[in-house]
Design a protein around this motif. Structure first.
Motif, PDB file in Angstrom:
ATOM      1  N   LEU A 427       0.808  -1.218   0.000  1.00 37.74           N
ATOM      2  CA  LEU A 427       0.000   0.000   0.000  1.00 37.74           C
ATOM      3  C   LEU A 427       0.840   1.266   0.000  1.00 37.74           C
ATOM      4  CD1 LEU A 427      -2.777  -1.001   2.569  1.00 37.74           C
ATOM      5  CD2 LEU A 427      -2.880  -1.115   0.076  1.00 37.74           C
ATOM      6  N   LEU A 428       2.156   1.150  -0.063  1.00 38.81           N
ATOM      7  CA  LEU A 428       3.012   2.320  -0.038  1.00 38.81           C
ATOM      8  C   LEU A 428       2.780   3.164  -1.287  1.00 38.81           C
ATOM      9  CD1 LEU A 428       5.248   3.721   1.574  1.00 38.81           C
ATOM     10  CD2 LEU A 428       6.916   2.484   0.193  1.00 38.81           C
ATOM     11  N   GLY A 429       2.402   4.425  -1.084  1.00 36.18           N
ATOM     12  CA  GLY A 429       2.131   5.318  -2.206  1.00 36.18           C
ATOM     13  C   GLY A 429       0.775   5.130  -2.832  1.00 36.18           C
ATOM     14  N   ARG A 430      -0.059   4.214  -2.290  1.00 34.25           N
ATOM     15  CA  ARG A 430      -1.373   3.966  -2.874  1.00 34.25           C
ATOM     16  C   ARG A 430      -2.485   3.977  -1.829  1.00 34.25           C
ATOM     17  NH1 ARG A 430      -1.959  -0.974  -4.477  1.00 34.25           N
ATOM     18  NH2 ARG A 430      -3.608  -0.498  -5.986  1.00 34.25           N
ATOM     19  N   GLY A 431      -2.154   3.912  -0.565  1.00 31.64           N
ATOM     20  CA  GLY A 431      -3.164   3.831   0.488  1.00 31.64           C
ATOM     21  C   GLY A 431      -3.253   5.115   1.290  1.00 31.64           C
ATOM     22  N   ILE A 432      -4.433   5.368   1.875  1.00 35.38           N
ATOM     23  CA  ILE A 432      -4.660   6.520   2.737  1.00 35.38           C
ATOM     24  C   ILE A 432      -5.686   6.125   3.789  1.00 35.38           C
ATOM     25  CG2 ILE A 432      -6.392   7.469   1.148  1.00 35.38           C
ATOM     26  CD1 ILE A 432      -5.573  10.256   2.107  1.00 35.38           C
ATOM     27  N   ASP A 433      -5.447   6.534   5.031  1.00 37.93           N
ATOM     28  CA  ASP A 433      -6.340   6.232   6.153  1.00 37.93           C
ATOM     29  C   ASP A 433      -6.875   7.541   6.722  1.00 37.93           C
ATOM     30  OD1 ASP A 433      -5.727   3.548   5.841  1.00 37.93           O
ATOM     31  OD2 ASP A 433      -4.067   3.636   7.273  1.00 37.93           O
ATOM     32  N   LEU A 434      -8.196   7.562   6.985  1.00 38.19           N
ATOM     33  CA  LEU A 434      -8.848   8.744   7.537  1.00 38.19           C
ATOM     34  C   LEU A 434      -9.470   8.377   8.877  1.00 38.19           C
ATOM     35  CD1 LEU A 434      -9.727  11.712   7.060  1.00 38.19           C
ATOM     36  CD2 LEU A 434     -11.832  10.816   6.078  1.00 38.19           C
ATOM     37  N   LEU A 435      -9.162   9.165   9.898  1.00 39.13           N
ATOM     38  CA  LEU A 435      -9.672   8.927  11.248  1.00 39.13           C
ATOM     39  C   LEU A 435     -10.784   9.929  11.540  1.00 39.13           C
ATOM     40  CD1 LEU A 435      -9.216   7.225  13.822  1.00 39.13           C
ATOM     41  CD2 LEU A 435      -7.735   9.069  14.646  1.00 39.13           C
ATOM     42  N   GLN A 436     -11.989   9.384  11.813  1.00 38.45           N
ATOM     43  CA  GLN A 436     -13.142  10.224  12.144  1.00 38.45           C
ATOM     44  C   GLN A 436     -13.885   9.593  13.318  1.00 38.45           C
ATOM     45  OE1 GLN A 436     -16.520  10.230   9.547  1.00 38.45           O
ATOM     46  NE2 GLN A 436     -16.954  12.414   9.881  1.00 38.45           N
ATOM     47  N   PHE A 707      -8.634  13.381 -10.170  1.00 38.02           N
ATOM     48  CA  PHE A 707      -7.894  13.795  -8.983  1.00 38.02           C
ATOM     49  C   PHE A 707      -8.907  14.092  -7.892  1.00 38.02           C
ATOM     50  CE2 PHE A 707      -4.240  14.530 -11.690  1.00 38.02           C
ATOM     51  CZ  PHE A 707      -3.181  14.268 -10.844  1.00 38.02           C
ATOM     52  N   VAL A 708      -8.814  13.404  -6.761  1.00 40.13           N
ATOM     53  CA  VAL A 708      -9.631  13.742  -5.605  1.00 40.13           C
ATOM     54  C   VAL A 708      -8.729  14.490  -4.631  1.00 40.13           C
ATOM     55  CG1 VAL A 708      -9.222  11.453  -4.589  1.00 40.13           C
ATOM     56  CG2 VAL A 708     -11.084  12.877  -3.736  1.00 40.13           C
ATOM     57  N   ASN A 709      -9.065  15.769  -4.389  1.00 39.19           N
ATOM     58  CA  ASN A 709      -8.257  16.636  -3.534  1.00 39.19           C
ATOM     59  C   ASN A 709      -8.836  16.647  -2.122  1.00 39.19           C
ATOM     60  OD1 ASN A 709      -7.989  17.818  -6.476  1.00 39.19           O
ATOM     61  ND2 ASN A 709      -6.181  18.472  -5.359  1.00 39.19           N
ATOM     62  N   ILE A 710      -7.944  16.535  -1.140  1.00 30.76           N
ATOM     63  CA  ILE A 710      -8.355  16.392   0.260  1.00 30.76           C
ATOM     64  C   ILE A 710      -7.702  17.510   1.078  1.00 30.76           C
ATOM     65  CG2 ILE A 710      -8.335  14.877   2.283  1.00 30.76           C
ATOM     66  CD1 ILE A 710     -10.096  13.899   0.018  1.00 30.76           C
ATOM     67  N   ALA A 711      -8.501  18.104   1.984  1.00 36.52           N
ATOM     68  CA  ALA A 711      -7.972  19.062   2.957  1.00 36.52           C
ATOM     69  C   ALA A 711      -7.573  18.311   4.222  1.00 36.52           C
ATOM     70  CB  ALA A 711      -9.016  20.130   3.278  1.00 36.52           C
ATOM     71  N   PRO A 712      -6.382  18.592   4.799  1.00 31.68           N
ATOM     72  CA  PRO A 712      -5.876  17.752   5.901  1.00 31.68           C
ATOM     73  C   PRO A 712      -6.391  18.134   7.289  1.00 31.68           C
ATOM     74  CG  PRO A 712      -4.230  19.363   5.296  1.00 31.68           C
ATOM     75  CD  PRO A 712      -5.395  19.595   4.367  1.00 31.68           C
ATOM     76  N   GLU A 713      -7.004  19.310   7.461  1.00 28.33           N
ATOM     77  CA  GLU A 713      -7.371  19.709   8.814  1.00 28.33           C
ATOM     78  C   GLU A 713      -8.500  18.825   9.340  1.00 28.33           C
ATOM     79  OE1 GLU A 713      -9.729  22.409   6.034  1.00 28.33           O
ATOM     80  OE2 GLU A 713      -7.692  21.616   6.199  1.00 28.33           O
ATOM     81  N   SER A 714      -8.524  18.639  10.644  1.00 26.58           N
ATOM     82  CA  SER A 714      -9.486  17.729  11.269  1.00 26.58           C
ATOM     83  C   SER A 714     -10.918  18.229  11.152  1.00 26.58           C
ATOM     84  CB  SER A 714      -9.120  17.547  12.754  1.00 26.58           C
ATOM     85  OG  SER A 714      -9.083  18.810  13.411  1.00 26.58           O
ATOM     86  N   SER A 716     -12.342  19.199   8.577  1.00 29.30           N
ATOM     87  CA  SER A 716     -12.882  18.847   7.258  1.00 29.30           C
ATOM     88  C   SER A 716     -12.963  17.345   7.051  1.00 29.30           C
ATOM     89  CB  SER A 716     -12.009  19.479   6.157  1.00 29.30           C
ATOM     90  OG  SER A 716     -11.975  20.873   6.259  1.00 29.30           O
ATOM     91  N   THR A 717     -12.888  16.546   8.132  1.00 28.72           N
ATOM     92  CA  THR A 717     -12.885  15.092   7.959  1.00 28.72           C
ATOM     93  C   THR A 717     -14.201  14.584   7.366  1.00 28.72           C
ATOM     94  OG1 THR A 717     -13.569  14.915  10.274  1.00 28.72           O
ATOM     95  CG2 THR A 717     -11.223  14.679   9.795  1.00 28.72           C
ATOM     96  N   GLY A 718     -15.312  15.245   7.695  1.00 32.52           N
ATOM     97  CA  GLY A 718     -16.600  14.804   7.134  1.00 32.52           C
ATOM     98  C   GLY A 718     -16.636  14.946   5.629  1.00 32.52           C
ATOM     99  N   GLU A 719     -16.257  16.132   5.111  1.00 30.07           N
ATOM    100  CA  GLU A 719     -16.219  16.336   3.661  1.00 30.07           C
ATOM    101  C   GLU A 719     -15.154  15.453   3.005  1.00 30.07           C
ATOM    102  OE1 GLU A 719     -16.225  18.622   5.911  1.00 30.07           O
ATOM    103  OE2 GLU A 719     -17.998  19.881   5.580  1.00 30.07           O
ATOM    104  N   SER A 720     -14.001  15.289   3.685  1.00 25.86           N
ATOM    105  CA  SER A 720     -12.936  14.446   3.125  1.00 25.86           C
ATOM    106  C   SER A 720     -13.397  12.998   3.006  1.00 25.86           C
ATOM    107  CB  SER A 720     -11.680  14.525   3.990  1.00 25.86           C
ATOM    108  OG  SER A 720     -11.193  15.844   4.046  1.00 25.86           O
ATOM    109  N   LEU A 721     -14.131  12.489   4.003  1.00 24.93           N
ATOM    110  CA  LEU A 721     -14.618  11.114   3.946  1.00 24.93           C
ATOM    111  C   LEU A 721     -15.611  10.937   2.789  1.00 24.93           C
ATOM    112  CD1 LEU A 721     -14.671   8.307   5.197  1.00 24.93           C
ATOM    113  CD2 LEU A 721     -16.454   9.094   6.758  1.00 24.93           C
ATOM    114  N   CYS A 722     -16.487  11.918   2.590  1.00 24.32           N
ATOM    115  CA  CYS A 722     -17.429  11.836   1.456  1.00 24.32           C
ATOM    116  C   CYS A 722     -16.677  11.833   0.130  1.00 24.32           C
ATOM    117  CB  CYS A 722     -18.408  13.003   1.513  1.00 24.32           C
ATOM    118  SG  CYS A 722     -19.548  12.949   2.912  1.00 24.32           S
TER     119      CYS A 722
END
Length: 754
Positions: A427-436, A707-714, A716-722
């Motif tokens: 998963l290196l360079g291909r995976g991403i984990d989101l904590l909500q 391209f799916v662009n994500i904001a890193p601040e906590s 915005s986790t709801g919008e990032s998860l969607c």
């Protein structure tokens, strides 16, 4: 493929195996086949190229069953090849771990060497301390001798007075006393020579002190080189690619150590010369002592005649014997110094041999690491090529995820980072984990770009896709995400900053450079550009010179830009401005013109929020006069407006209408993606202008990348998860195999979107 078997009269092996070939396997571990349903299989580079270049043949064009079977068989072989590459990659990782262990052993050995150097330093300090004590004792003894000499001089004065009295009585005795005085003068000269020897010994002591200071300086340099070596070894563990620079530093250190070794050898030669001179002087002192002893014997014979001088002669004998003892002690000290010098030479030679061995070991490890890196790079290239081939055969939409860095004033909350990246090899360079809400959501895409990724690195990943447009394919790249997540920065970049140019300017530079390089092969290309925006479900022509036609006070364009699709999958937009371009500078000017005409506004989430969907289209028509081959490609680069929540954006009035229109069009895009993922018979492309315009890209024969662009601040986790969930559904959609367009199109036909 069945027809090819029938024509050749024999069945070709689906997976050619060469037991003797080891081109793509590690040098220590063979390819593992654990869990493989096909047994042990190995591939050579020729087999992989043949598998990739193999064209599927079939007896009948309308025999879909046979085509499906051949396609499934081909995909099955590709999967086996990919599985084999994954096992090979694991073997390379195992070999790399072995190299890391070897480096750790090397570091331990270097630490042992450092301890031994410290022990040698302590021994040298003890030897120097002993020499200092010996010289102090010698100075004390010499001071005693000087006092004794003064006493002897006094006694000689008394003897002179006695001799004057005796001369009156015995004239012969005066002559003998004169001779004795002459002998005393020679003794004084010899004492002076001993004093000179003492001065030489003092100079030798100062030279030894200088040598000690040099040794201490060399030890400090050795400590510094050891510290630098430790830092370099830690850098080797952290990043193998920096071994070249570290090895050059080791070479510099080796040169410095060689220079210090030459200095030590020169000092050793000087010490040897000084010792030889001291030996000569000692031999002379011995000869003088022997001569003095003979004179003493003669004096003793004379003392038998003259009892008055008996005490004086005994005193002279004691002084001579003490001087001879001191000379013997000095000789013993010189011998011990010679032995210690020889031992230090032997230890220095051993350390130099150990250093040379360590240097050779580092060179061998460096070569092995470079070979492993080359194999890993080649395997990664083949893996990407196979992965792209499978995606093209499956027809899936590729998805890249990009996380923008934190902006000034933003924070990631007190609970830690909301976004993390798995470190596993798969998963290196291909995976991403989101904590909500303390729940972890994991996603996997074709590529994940970290916040520190540069614009150049992002463009390198899509450069081959842009090249496909010149080869006659339809290519579509669009950016999706919430407002303020960096979509416009990804597509357009930062104005006035060359290093932060976006994908659109870089794509145009690559196309024009490739067009120039292909002229030598007989290719001539014509390029046409159009730019539009969808604002409140209305199409606006951003290249129109009529400002009233672009925008009116009520926000509605007076011109009607109708969208039509023909039978070949091409899209026509009526009354749309299409311009011929000859250079990237012209396109940059048009981009600036379109940016000034585009709808932007300020919200609570973004100072300059894009309030419309921006569509850039480059139509490419190429002709090769020598081969009479013609290609026609289309490059669509789309910057979608960002999704936003009214509770966070605080939009009112016109901004509220814009937000509702943007969310509605993006919701329609989600409905289309759902229908495509479920393979419904009816896909609602006509529910919005955006989905109807993107119909060839989402449901046709285009190469599409999102391209799916994500904001890193906590916050915005709801919008990032969607956004991540939507991107995962897009990645699972199959839109068909891309088709190359080689048909001839009339010059009068001009399309805005293919």
């Amino acid at each position: 493929m069945v027809g090819a078997m029938a024509n050749s009269g024999r069945i070709r092996s689906a997976f050619p195996v060469e037991n003797g070939s080891k081109d793509l396997t590690p040098n220590s571990a063979p390819a593992s086949t654990t869990g493989s349903e096909y047994g042990q299989v190995e591939f050579t580079r020729v087999d992989v190229e043949a598998l990739l270049n193999e064209r599927i043949k079939y007896t009948s064009k309308f025999n879909y069953k046979e085509r499906c079977e051949n396609m499934m068989e081909y995909i099955k072989r590709l999967r086996l090849c990919i599985r084999w590459f994954q096992e090979l990659e694991l073997d390379y990782a195992f070999e790399q771990e072995k190299l890391k262990n070897a480096l750790l052993l090397n570091e331990k050995h270097c630490a042992d060497m450092e301890v031994s150097l410290k022990n040698k330093e302590e021994e040298l300090n003890m030897i120097i301390e002993e020499l200092r004590k010996n010289f102090e004792s010698a100075q004390i003894q010499l001071a005693k001798e000087q006092t004794e000499k003064l006493a002897a001089n006094d006694s000689l004065g008394k003897e002179k007075e006695a001799r004057l009295a005796v001369e009156k009585a015995q004239a012969g005795l005066t002559e003998e006393l004169g001779k004795a005085q002459g002998e005393l003068q020679t003794a004084n000269q010899r004492i002076q020579s001993v004093n000179d020897m003492y001065k030489l010994l003092q100079e030798y002591n100062s030279s030894l002190q200088l040598y000690n200071s040099k040794l201490q300086g060399d030890l400090d340099e050795a400590h510094e080189t050891i510290k630098r070596g430790e830092k370099e070894r830690s850098a080797i563990v952290e990043n193998i690619g920096n071994l070249k620079g570290q090895f050059s530093a080791l070479q510099d250190q080796l040169a410095a150590s060689k220079a210090s070794k030459d200095d030590i050898m020169k000092q050793k030669a000087e010490l040897v010369n000084e010792i030889s001179s001291l030996k000569v002087e000692l031999q002379q002192a011995k000869d003088e002592r022997d001569h003095h002893l003979t004179e003493l014997k003669t004096l003793q014979t004379e003392a038998n005649k003259y009892n008055d001088f008996k005490d004086t002669i005994t005193e002279l004998e004691t002084t001579c014997s003490s001087q001879s003892n001191q000379i013997k002690e000095l000789q013993d000290r010189l011998v011990s110094c010679d032995r210690r010098l020889q031992m230090s030479d032997l230890t220095t030679f051993e350390k130099m041999n150990e250093f040379e061995d360590q240097k050779q070991t580092i060179i061998d490890l460096k070569s092995r690491v470079e070979e492993a890196e080359l194999k890993l790079v080649e395997g990664e290239k083949l893996r990407k090529k196979l992965h792209n081939t499978i995606l093209e055969l499956k027809g899936n939409i590729r998805v890249f995820c990009r996380v923008r860095p934190l902006l000034p004033g933003e924070n990631n909350g007190d609970e830690g980072k909301a976004i993390s990246y798995p470190a596993s090899l798969e998963l290196l360079g291909r995976g991403i984990d989101l904590l909500q809400n303390a729940q972890k959501h994991s996603f996997t895409f074709d590529k994940v770009f970290l916040p520190n990724t540069t614009q150049e690195d992002v463009f390198i990943e899509i450069s081959q896709l842009v090249q496909s447009a010149l080869d006659g394919y339809k290519v579509c790249i669009f950016a999706y995400g919430q407002t303020g997540s960096g979509k416009t920065y990804t597509m357009m970049g930062k104005p006035g900053n060359v290093e932060e140019k976006g994908l659109i300017p870089r794509c145009l530079e690559q196309i024009f450079e490739t067009r120039q390089s292909l002229r030598s092969q007989g290719w001539k290309y014509e390029l046409q550009v159009s730019m539009l925006e969808i604002y409140n479900e209305t199409i606006r022509d951003l290249l129109s010179t009529n400002k009233e036609a672009v925008r009116t006070d009520n926000g509605v364009s007076p011109q009607k830009h109708a969208i039509k699709h023909d039978a070949h999958g091409n899209t026509h937009v009526a009354e749309l401005t299409i311009l011929d371009v000859k250079s990237s500078r012209e396109v940059s000017f048009l981009l600036d013109h379109a940016a000034r005409n585009r709808s932007v506004g300020k919200t609570q989430m973004n100072e300059q929020s894009s309030r419309s969907h921006f569509v850039f289209t480059l139509r490419i028509s190429g002709v090769n006069e020598s081969t009479e081959q013609q290609v026609q490609g289309v490059l669509n680069l789309i910057d979608l407006a960002g999704s936003e929540r009214l509770s966070k954006s605080g939009s009112t009035g016109d901004r509220l209408k814009e937000t509702q229109a943007i969310n509605k069009s993006l919701s329609s895009l989600g409905d289309v993606i759902f229908a495509l993922a479920k393979k419904d018979d009816h896909v609602p492309f006509r529910n919005s202008k955006l989905t109807y315009l993107l119909q060839p890209c989402l449901g046709g024969d285009s190469k599409t990348l999102m391209f799916v662009n994500i904001a890193p601040e906590s916050s915005s986790t709801g919008e990032s998860l969607c956004s991540l969930r939507f991107a995962a559904r897009v990645n699972a959609c199959e839109i068909g195999t891309p088709r190359r367009q080689t048909n001839i199109i009339k010059p009068s036909d001009r399309l805005s979107l293919g």
